[in-house]
Design an enzyme around this catalytic site. Structure first.
Site, PDB file in Angstrom:
ATOM      1  N   ASP A 102      -4.261 -23.829  17.654  1.00 26.72           N
ATOM      2  CA  ASP A 102      -4.675 -24.231  19.215  1.00 26.72           C
ATOM      3  C   ASP A 102      -3.959 -23.117  20.078  1.00 26.72           C
ATOM      4  OD1 ASP A 102      -5.932 -26.116  20.988  1.00 26.72           O
ATOM      5  OD2 ASP A 102      -3.799 -26.388  21.840  1.00 26.72           O
ATOM      6  N   ASP A 121     -11.120 -42.841  12.519  1.00 25.58           N
ATOM      7  CA  ASP A 121      -9.794 -42.634  11.808  1.00 25.58           C
ATOM      8  C   ASP A 121     -10.165 -41.850  10.480  1.00 25.58           C
ATOM      9  OD1 ASP A 121     -11.188 -44.691  10.058  1.00 25.58           O
ATOM     10  OD2 ASP A 121     -10.271 -46.101  11.631  1.00 25.58           O
ATOM     11  N   GLU A 141      -7.318 -20.062  17.789  1.00 22.67           N
ATOM     12  CA  GLU A 141      -8.074 -20.385  18.864  1.00 22.67           C
ATOM     13  C   GLU A 141      -7.638 -19.232  20.005  1.00 22.67           C
ATOM     14  OE1 GLU A 141      -9.323 -23.407  22.510  1.00 22.67           O
ATOM     15  OE2 GLU A 141      -7.334 -23.538  21.512  1.00 22.67           O
ATOM     16  N   ASP A 187     -12.044 -50.934  15.799  1.00 23.74           N
ATOM     17  CA  ASP A 187     -11.273 -50.828  17.200  1.00 23.74           C
ATOM     18  C   ASP A 187     -12.127 -49.683  17.838  1.00 23.74           C
ATOM     19  OD1 ASP A 187     -10.939 -48.176  15.981  1.00 23.74           O
ATOM     20  OD2 ASP A 187      -8.322 -48.163  16.454  1.00 23.74           O
ATOM     21  N   ASP A 238      -5.411 -29.243  12.470  1.00 24.53           N
ATOM     22  CA  ASP A 238      -5.316 -28.355  13.948  1.00 24.53           C
ATOM     23  C   ASP A 238      -3.938 -28.631  14.246  1.00 24.53           C
ATOM     24  OD1 ASP A 238      -5.964 -27.614  16.621  1.00 24.53           O
ATOM     25  OD2 ASP A 238      -7.912 -28.905  16.413  1.00 24.53           O
ATOM     26  N   ASP A 267     -15.466 -44.934  12.507  1.00 27.66           N
ATOM     27  CA  ASP A 267     -14.333 -45.872  12.527  1.00 27.66           C
ATOM     28  C   ASP A 267     -14.451 -46.762  11.321  1.00 27.66           C
ATOM     29  OD1 ASP A 267     -12.531 -47.705  13.348  1.00 27.66           O
ATOM     30  OD2 ASP A 267     -14.035 -48.757  14.882  1.00 27.66           O
ATOM     31  N   HIS A 277     -15.024 -28.782  20.636  1.00 29.71           N
ATOM     32  CA  HIS A 277     -14.926 -30.180  21.303  1.00 29.71           C
ATOM     33  C   HIS A 277     -14.674 -29.881  22.860  1.00 29.71           C
ATOM     34  CE1 HIS A 277     -11.294 -28.199  20.080  1.00 29.71           C
ATOM     35  NE2 HIS A 277     -10.528 -29.030  20.939  1.00 29.71           N
ATOM     36  N   ASP A 278     -14.505 -28.677  23.369  1.00 27.71           N
ATOM     37  CA  ASP A 278     -14.342 -28.293  24.449  1.00 27.71           C
ATOM     38  C   ASP A 278     -15.582 -27.949  25.182  1.00 27.71           C
ATOM     39  OD1 ASP A 278     -11.485 -28.917  24.462  1.00 27.71           O
ATOM     40  OD2 ASP A 278     -11.122 -26.955  23.590  1.00 27.71           O
TER      41      ASP A 278
END
Length: 538
Positions: free
Chosen positions: A204, A33, A268, A29, A102, A25, A329-330
């Site tokens: 994806d 990013d 994917e 926040d 992605d 970050d 990430h899954d």
């Protein structure tokens, strides 16, 4: 000899996945990013990877954290501006890093202007850009298809009196790739980013984007049991993996290849190996790398992995380049699945198998399972099917950079909890420790870069016993052996003909015994140890 005479960068290279919300970050926040990623690129250079794949950064309501896209050619203000993206791309290329985005072709957000038009009237020109169907005779959804997040995959729209299809969340309506105008618009979005200079895309859920045109019911899954995901109650025979998808993949491939700078498409595709291979294309016109997820689901067993690797290699079509991945990430992190000692062995496996490896951010630190308190859960899948273990928050936690406040990730409050051991398990601490997981990854990537046998060489599995998985890599006159002990007791492996010396071990330091062995000698592997040996011509 290798079957690659002039390897592309993505064949010899290593990909690194960044989950942008969680990498760095820059504005306080609590959410990562683009400027934060740019700030941390030197870590990736020191690690030794070749390309960065960034999960979605497009404008989005963030119901599924960016996989619900509201604009395919923009940047969400949460991540910065288009100028920030351009700066990141330039910084990557200045460091010799490629950048992959992605691409999410199966569905958009229900906030996308296209869907708002499609939903407005039945005769709207964009109505057919999405999948609309009348109710079944007697009422109810058109068929029994189930969303991946549970519940019917059909949502009733009262205003226009039809259902729309959503393979994922109700807020993620599926696009209709049979509509030529929709297809042209999506390919134009890919072209927009290629024109900017991106080096490829991870595509994806590619296997989802075409469905059977007559929408028959999916067959029931006879193996479904309580505790399994609701989506698995049926077999996705008609809602995924339709043959028409291959023509679309070929169009994407032609677009990428047309740029003449070795742009790459990574698809994917969660399918059995025999079906996965079709996504290479009959004549190599499919995606360059259909993701091979077998190591994520495989039992951590040497004999089983030996058979799996052999079957995968045998199934590859002519010219098809293999690839491997331990996590994303899954799915649960490798250290959470097999423990830290074996995660080191797994790192050696990933980075020495034939093919292109993808490293998931944080795995180079050995981050394991991260407990997410109930009041901090953010993942919509966990919120919809709580307690079944499908939540993805534990693998999306912020990257720990140092032992300062919030691990150097943010000046604010991290959007998800950090790994509990972040004060000691962080990049700064690991970089100063020659025996750390990070040091091992750096060493493995340096060895891979220095030795063509590991980067692009051929591979021959070695027959071994017990908990040992072993194979030989060869390129030209260079020969290397990788021997991995997947068990917690000492094991031995018989070496091929030749004179061998150890080059790298997953256990620090490299054992000083047997400085040079002959073929048919037995090499002793310590518990939880992997070793790379090189043929010594001297």
């Amino acid at each position: 000899m290798s079957d690659v005479t002039q390897p592309k960068w993505w064949q010899s290279g290593v990909l690194y996945q960044v989950y942008p919300r969680s990498f760095q970050d820059s504005d306080g926040d609590g959410i990562g990013d683009l400027s934060g990623i740019a700030r941390r690129l030197d870590h990736l250079v020191a690690l030794g990877v070749d390309a960065v794949w960034i999960s979605p950064i497009y404008p989005s309501p963030m119901v599924d954290f960016g996989y619900d896209v509201a604009d395919y050619t923009g940047v969400d203000p949460m991540f910065g501006t288009m100028a920030d993206f351009d700066a990141l791309l330039a910084e990557c290329h200045a460091r010799g890093l490629r950048l992959l985005l992605d691409f999410v072709p199966n569905h958009s957000s229900d906030h996308h202007p296209w869907f708002r038009e499609s939903r407005a009237l039945r005769d709207n020109p964009k109505r057919d850009w999405y999948i609309w169907r009348d109710a079944a005779p007697g009422g109810g959804p058109p068929n029994n298809w189930i969303s991946d997040f549970g519940g019917s995959a059909w949502e009733w729209d009262e205003a226009t009196g039809q259902y729309y299809y959503h393979a994922m969340l109700v807020e993620q309506p599926d696009l209709n790739w049979r509509n030529p105008d929709l297809k042209a618009a999506m390919l134009a979005a890919m072209r927009f980013w290629f024109d900017k200079g991106v080096d490829g895309f991870r595509v994806d859920i590619l296997w989802h984007i075409i469905k059977a045109a007559d929408f028959p019911d999916n067959p029931a899954n006879p193996d479904w049991r309580a505790g399994m995901a609701e989506m698995d109650k049926v077999l996705q025979r008609h809602s995924t993996d339709h043959p028409e998808v291959f023509a679309i993949a070929a169009e994407m491939r032609a677009l990428a290849d047309g740029y003449g700078r070795d742009c790459v498409l990574v698809g994917e595709i969660y399918l059995p190996v025999e079906r996965l291979m079709a996504y290479y294309g009959r004549h190599g016109e499919g995606v360059h790398l259909p993701f091979n997820f077998q190591l994520i689901d495989a039992a951590w067993n040497a004999r089983g992995l030996h058979r799996m690797i052999a079957a995968y290699e045998a199934a590859l079509p002519a010219g098809g380049w293999p690839n491997w991945v331990l996590g994303n990430h899954d799915r649960p992190r490798i250290a959470a699945r097999v423990g830290e000692a074996q995660a080191r062995v797994a790192a050696m496996l990933l980075l020495t198998l034939r093919g292109t490896p993808t490293v998931y951010y944080g795995d180079e630190l050995g981050i394991g399972d991260v407990a997410i308190p109930p009041d901090r859960v953010r993942d919509p899948r966990e919120l919809r099917e709580p307690g079944l273990g499908f939540g993805r928050d534990p693998v999306r936690t912020p990257m720990p950079w140092d032992d300062s406040r919030a691990a150097g990730f943010t000046g604010g409050t991290p959007w998800l909890p950090l790994n509990a051991d972040w004060p000691t398990r962080n990049v700064a601490r690991a970089a100063a420790d020659g025996a750390s997981m990070l040091a091992l990854y750096r060493d493995l990537l340096a060895v891979r870069r220095a030795h063509p046998a590991l980067a692009v060489g051929s591979m021959r599995l070695i027959e071994a016993e017990g908990d040992v998985l072993a194979y030989e890599r060869v390129e030209g006159e260079e020969r290397m052996v990788v021997a991995l002990n997947l068990g917690s007791r000492e094991q031995t492996v018989t070496l091929p003909e030749g004179a061998w010396r150890p080059l790298l071990s997953t256990r620090h330091p490299l054992p000083d015994r047997h400085p040079r062995l002959r073929g048919n000698d037995a090499w002793r592997l310590r518990a939880d140890e992997g070793v790379i040996l090189i043929a010594d011509a001297g």
